[in-house]
Write a protein that holds these residues in place. Structure first.
Motif, short mmCIF file in Angstrom:
data_model
loop_
_atom_site.label_atom_id
_atom_site.label_comp_id
_atom_site.label_asym_id
_atom_site.label_seq_id
_atom_site.Cartn_x
_atom_site.Cartn_y
_atom_site.Cartn_z
N ARG A 1 0.72 -1.14 -0.04
CA ARG A 1 -0.06 -0.18 -0.08
C ARG A 1 1.09 1.49 -0.08
NH1 ARG A 1 -1.12 3.23 3.96
NH2 ARG A 1 -0.36 1.68 5.70
N GLU A 2 1.84 1.29 0.76
CA GLU A 2 2.68 2.28 0.94
C GLU A 2 3.51 2.59 -0.41
OE1 GLU A 2 3.89 2.24 5.66
OE2 GLU A 2 4.98 1.08 4.28
N ILE A 3 4.05 1.64 -0.87
CA ILE A 3 4.64 1.61 -2.35
C ILE A 3 3.69 2.18 -3.27
CG2 ILE A 3 5.43 0.19 -4.22
CD1 ILE A 3 6.80 -1.55 -2.29
N ALA A 4 2.26 1.64 -3.55
CA ALA A 4 1.37 1.95 -4.24
C ALA A 4 1.13 3.46 -4.30
CB ALA A 4 0.11 1.48 -4.24
N GLU A 5 1.15 4.04 -3.01
CA GLU A 5 0.60 5.52 -2.67
C GLU A 5 1.61 6.17 -3.09
OE1 GLU A 5 -0.19 5.80 1.55
OE2 GLU A 5 -2.45 4.91 1.24
N THR A 6 2.95 5.91 -2.94
CA THR A 6 4.05 6.77 -3.51
C THR A 6 4.30 6.95 -5.14
OG1 THR A 6 5.40 6.10 -1.47
CG2 THR A 6 6.59 6.89 -3.26
N LEU A 7 3.90 5.89 -5.57
CA LEU A 7 3.70 5.78 -7.18
C LEU A 7 2.62 6.25 -7.62
CD1 LEU A 7 5.62 2.36 -7.56
CD2 LEU A 7 6.60 4.58 -7.92
#
Length: 198
Positions: A64-70
């Motif tokens: 989720r954190e990776i997706a939000e950043t990207l």
């Protein structure tokens, strides 16, 4: 140059941690670079996956954190995260409780991409570089473009010294409090100028 993916994933020196999966020590105890397997080469043939490796370099991040950043859908990112885990470029850590108590798995880069040569072209590297550079204000870009004419032995000296400098800084202990920086290096034949006549 040290690798076709020199900036993808370079964590603290191996002397301070375990070797990445699938990387063996050489006679001097330092990890030996090797050719990527087909699966590893396919995993690294994506600018998005290279960006994921960079994001999870200094701190573990959940899907989720990776997706939000990207700025991407978590389901899309999960496919890429699983590919990187399956090939040993990311490791899944112990699950933790996320927002609203959901169970989330953090992922961390293993450092393996630094030690594998891959036959993929430069497109994924350029995609990752340009995406990351686009988020940086122009006044913070420090770029240089240089045209050289070097005899073979001087070209080899240049490559060797550049490789040694990059490896030296890769091997230094990482300071988690220091400001993060990125380096992109490309050395290629210059097709914009005529070659010398025989």
């Amino acid at each position: 140059m040290p690798s076709t993916l020199p900036d993808a994933d370079a964590p603290e020196p191996v002397s301070r941690r375990q070797l990445p999966p699938g990387i063996a020590p050489g006679p001097d105890g330092r990890p030996e670079r090797r050719q990527a397997t087909d699966a590893e080469a396919r995993a690294l043939a994506s600018g998005l996956r290279l960006r994921i490796l960079r994001l999870a370099l200094d701190q573990p991040l959940t899907n989720r954190e990776i997706a939000e950043t990207l700025g991407l859908n978590p389901a899309t990112v999960l496919h890429h995260v699983r590919t990187l885990v399956d090939t040993g470029f990311l490791e899944a850590l112990e699950a933790r409780r996320g927002r609203r108590g959901a169970r989330e798995i953090p992922y961390r880069s293993t450092g393996k991409s630094w030690y594998v040569h891959t036959p993929v072209g430069s497109t994924p590297l350029l995609e990752a570089f340009l995406s990351e550079l686009a988020a940086v204000p122009p006044e913070q870009h420090d770029m240089v473009r240089l045209g050289l004419r070097l005899p073979r032995e001087e070209l080899e000296e240049f490559r060797s010294r550049l490789d040694a400098l990059i490896q030296e800084f890769h091997d230094r202990p990482r300071d988690p409090e220091a400001e993060p920086w990125s380096l992109f290096v490309a050395l290629h034949p210059d097709t914009s100028r005529p070659r010398p006549r025989d």
